[in-house]
Design an enzyme around this catalytic site. Structure first.
Site, PDB file in Angstrom:
ATOM      1  N   THR A  91      47.011  25.030  55.865  1.00  0.00           N
ATOM      2  CA  THR A  91      46.139  24.971  54.494  1.00  0.00           C
ATOM      3  C   THR A  91      44.205  25.948  54.665  1.00  0.00           C
ATOM      4  O   THR A  91      44.202  25.810  53.742  1.00  0.00           O
ATOM      5  CB  THR A  91      46.458  23.346  55.020  1.00  0.00           C
ATOM      6  OG1 THR A  91      46.488  22.604  54.943  1.00  0.00           O
ATOM      7  CG2 THR A  91      44.950  23.228  53.621  1.00  0.00           C
TER       8      THR A  91
ATOM      9  N   ASN B 295      57.817  22.638  48.899  1.00  0.00           N
ATOM     10  CA  ASN B 295      58.122  21.558  49.984  1.00  0.00           C
ATOM     11  C   ASN B 295      59.229  20.211  50.017  1.00  0.00           C
ATOM     12  O   ASN B 295      59.498  19.622  50.854  1.00  0.00           O
ATOM     13  CB  ASN B 295      56.757  21.272  51.247  1.00  0.00           C
ATOM     14  CG  ASN B 295      55.712  20.709  49.870  1.00  0.00           C
ATOM     15  OD1 ASN B 295      55.559  21.363  48.718  1.00  0.00           O
ATOM     16  ND2 ASN B 295      55.793  19.826  50.301  1.00  0.00           N
TER      17      ASN B 295
ATOM     18  N   GLN C   5      56.579  27.594  53.272  1.00  0.00           N
ATOM     19  CA  GLN C   5      57.845  26.622  53.610  1.00  0.00           C
ATOM     20  C   GLN C   5      58.821  27.572  53.329  1.00  0.00           C
ATOM     21  O   GLN C   5      60.246  27.286  53.505  1.00  0.00           O
ATOM     22  CB  GLN C   5      58.458  25.713  52.679  1.00  0.00           C
ATOM     23  CG  GLN C   5      57.919  24.438  52.419  1.00  0.00           C
ATOM     24  CD  GLN C   5      58.061  23.714  53.804  1.00  0.00           C
ATOM     25  OE1 GLN C   5      59.650  24.062  54.361  1.00  0.00           O
ATOM     26  NE2 GLN C   5      57.028  22.928  53.808  1.00  0.00           N
TER      27      GLN C   5
ATOM     28  N   SER D 110      52.070  29.295  58.207  1.00  0.00           N
ATOM     29  CA  SER D 110      51.745  28.173  59.145  1.00  0.00           C
ATOM     30  C   SER D 110      52.626  28.619  60.411  1.00  0.00           C
ATOM     31  O   SER D 110      54.322  28.410  59.837  1.00  0.00           O
ATOM     32  CB  SER D 110      51.880  26.947  59.085  1.00  0.00           C
ATOM     33  OG  SER D 110      51.022  25.881  59.800  1.00  0.00           O
TER      34      SER D 110
ATOM     35  N   HIS E  22      53.439  25.927  62.744  1.00  0.00           N
ATOM     36  CA  HIS E  22      54.664  25.063  63.181  1.00  0.00           C
ATOM     37  C   HIS E  22      55.829  24.908  62.318  1.00  0.00           C
ATOM     38  O   HIS E  22      56.949  23.501  62.304  1.00  0.00           O
ATOM     39  CB  HIS E  22      53.378  23.847  63.683  1.00  0.00           C
ATOM     40  CG  HIS E  22      53.220  23.321  61.827  1.00  0.00           C
ATOM     41  ND1 HIS E  22      53.483  22.030  61.560  1.00  0.00           N
ATOM     42  CD2 HIS E  22      52.211  23.211  61.118  1.00  0.00           C
ATOM     43  CE1 HIS E  22      53.325  21.316  60.341  1.00  0.00           C
ATOM     44  NE2 HIS E  22      52.284  22.791  60.284  1.00  0.00           N
TER      45      HIS E  22
ATOM     46  N   THR F   4      36.315  32.023  68.414  1.00  0.00           N
ATOM     47  CA  THR F   4      36.620  32.962  68.955  1.00  0.00           C
ATOM     48  C   THR F   4      38.304  32.425  68.924  1.00  0.00           C
ATOM     49  O   THR F   4      38.720  31.342  68.367  1.00  0.00           O
ATOM     50  CB  THR F   4      36.545  31.573  70.107  1.00  0.00           C
ATOM     51  OG1 THR F   4      34.827  31.701  70.735  1.00  0.00           O
ATOM     52  CG2 THR F   4      37.394  32.666  71.828  1.00  0.00           C
TER      53      THR F   4
ATOM     54  N   CYS G 233      51.596  15.622  54.319  1.00  0.00           N
ATOM     55  CA  CYS G 233      50.423  15.268  53.970  1.00  0.00           C
ATOM     56  C   CYS G 233      50.070  14.707  52.486  1.00  0.00           C
ATOM     57  O   CYS G 233      49.232  14.491  52.988  1.00  0.00           O
ATOM     58  CB  CYS G 233      50.095  16.673  53.020  1.00  0.00           C
ATOM     59  SG  CYS G 233      50.301  18.587  54.796  1.00  0.00           S
TER      60      CYS G 233
END
Length: 400
Positions: free
Chosen positions: A74, A152, A186, A206, A208, A244, A332
């Site tokens: 996102t 998705n 995806q 992403s 995950h 960081t 989401c």
């Protein structure tokens, strides 16, 4: 057969691969410096960061300088969209699709409410945009195209290469370039992502979604792309994403992408067979079902099914009680009672849309998982329909 725990919501998130966990562990305790520090501990961390960037770039066929690490898909999408438009310094036209993930869809809605013009491309019944529709949508003031690589909710793969090819021809005749961004959240780890072959300027992933950790993403930005930061602070990520760097998670993203890329062909073969078995089993055992996005142009791991005369939320909860985890669509968008904007765009009846469930497979799923779902699902559907007055009236009418 006793209750089995079956996780079929891998499009929402995936289990972190054991090799990824092993890769990350030492960067929490042994190599723990700040990559911006000049001392020994900082240089250690900087080496890990540089190596992860090089590995990610290699896997996407880009240069390391074109890879920027973020907090998630996102954030990558938002940096790409708002960063490009802010760099233009003027309000113009955006082209997107009606089936984008909310990270893109709501960003475009926000921009539209603030003076930008947005064209939302329609999709066919399989959830695929038309290249011809894209060509017709381009205007003199078009600044950005943002179309996802694969959806998705239904898995439909978009013609990104074809659109990029047409856009290149269009840009050759313009003074002001139209940039092309794609949300590949995806498809990373499921399809080979070659940013040069795709022909895009920006691409978001992403970790995950491909057996990496939550809380880390990456954004490819083609060299020469004019983009400005959304947030301000230090020089991290070349000033585009100050803060960081999360060294353990960044190393985990690179490792997860390396592992998943090495298994893509095996992965697709396995999950396609599981999806096919589940699809055929559902069609054979349960009446009044609709397969959403059943075309051949789709990722191998997603099966979206509408079960008529029931509510998807109720089905999700009852399957959960049986040990089966699924989704009614995008994670989401959970908590929303509105019909899926994706299914609506595909022309799915609103009533059928309310009864839609997304089954999404991952590398760790096995055939016994499908067997268990096919054992409990017909019973759950039958139970829910027995409480539906519409279903009762229909079955009564059939008997008469």
């Amino acid at each position: 057969m006793g209750q089995r725990i079956v996780y079929l919501d891998n499009s929402a998130t995936t289990i972190v691969d054991s090799e990824v966990i092993k890769e990350m562990q030492s960067y929490f305790s042994d190599i723990y410096g700040n990559a911006s520090s000049f001392h020994y501990f900082g240089r250690q961390a900087k080496t890990v960061l540089d190596n992860a960037r090089k590995k990610t770039a290699s896997l996407l066929n880009s240069s390391p300088e074109e890879i920027f690490f973020t907090g998630c898909g996102t954030e990558s999408d938002n940096i790409a969209i708002f960063g490009i438009l802010n760099a233009y310094g003027e309000k113009g036209h955006i082209i997107t699709s009606r089936i984008e993930h909310h990270a893109v869809f709501y960003s475009c809605k926000h921009l539209e409410a603030n003076g930008y013009e947005v064209t939302y491309l329609n999709v066919d019944e399989d959830g695929v945009v038309s290249v011809e529709d894209f060509k017709k949508a381009v205007k003199d003031n078009t600044l950005l195209v943002t179309i996802m690589h694969a959806n998705n909710e239904v898995g439909s793969i978009q013609p990104i290469e074809e659109i990029a090819s047409e856009l290149k021809k269009i840009n050759e005749k313009r003074k002001k370039k139209i940039y092309f961004h794609t949300d590949a959240v995806q498809t990373a780890g499921k399809l080979y992502l070659d940013v040069k072959k795709l022909g895009i300027d920006l691409l978001a992933i992403s970790a995950h979604k491909f057996n990496g950790p939550k809380g880390v993403g990456a954004l490819y930005i083609k060299s020469g792309t004019n983009i400005v930061p959304m947030t301000f602070g230090g020089h991290h990520e070349n000033g585009l994403r100050p803060g960081t760097e999360n060294i353990p998670y960044i190393s985990g993203l690179a490792k997860a992408l390396e592992i998943s890329n090495a298994k893509i062909e095996e992965y697709n073969k396995r999950v396609f067979a599981l999806r096919k078995k589940l699809k055929e089993g559902i069609l054979n055992a349960i009446p009044e079902v609709i397969i959403n996005g059943s075309g051949s142009r789709a990722v191998s791991n997603i099966l979206n099914v509408s079960f008529n005369y029931i509510e998807g939320e109720a089905l999700l909860l009852m399957l959960d009680m049986e040990g089966v985890a699924v989704s009614t669509g995008s994670a989401c968008a959970s908590g929303s009672s509105e019909p899926s904007h994706v299914l609506s765009a595909m022309g799915v009846n609103p009533v059928a849309s309310q009864g839609a469930i997304r089954f999404s497979f991952g590398y760790h799923n096995v055939e016994e998982d499908v067997d268990y779902v096919l054992e409990v699902l017909p019973k759950v559907i039958s139970s829910l329909r027995s409480m539906s007055p519409v279903w009762k009236q229909k079955t009564l009418g059939n008997k008469e």
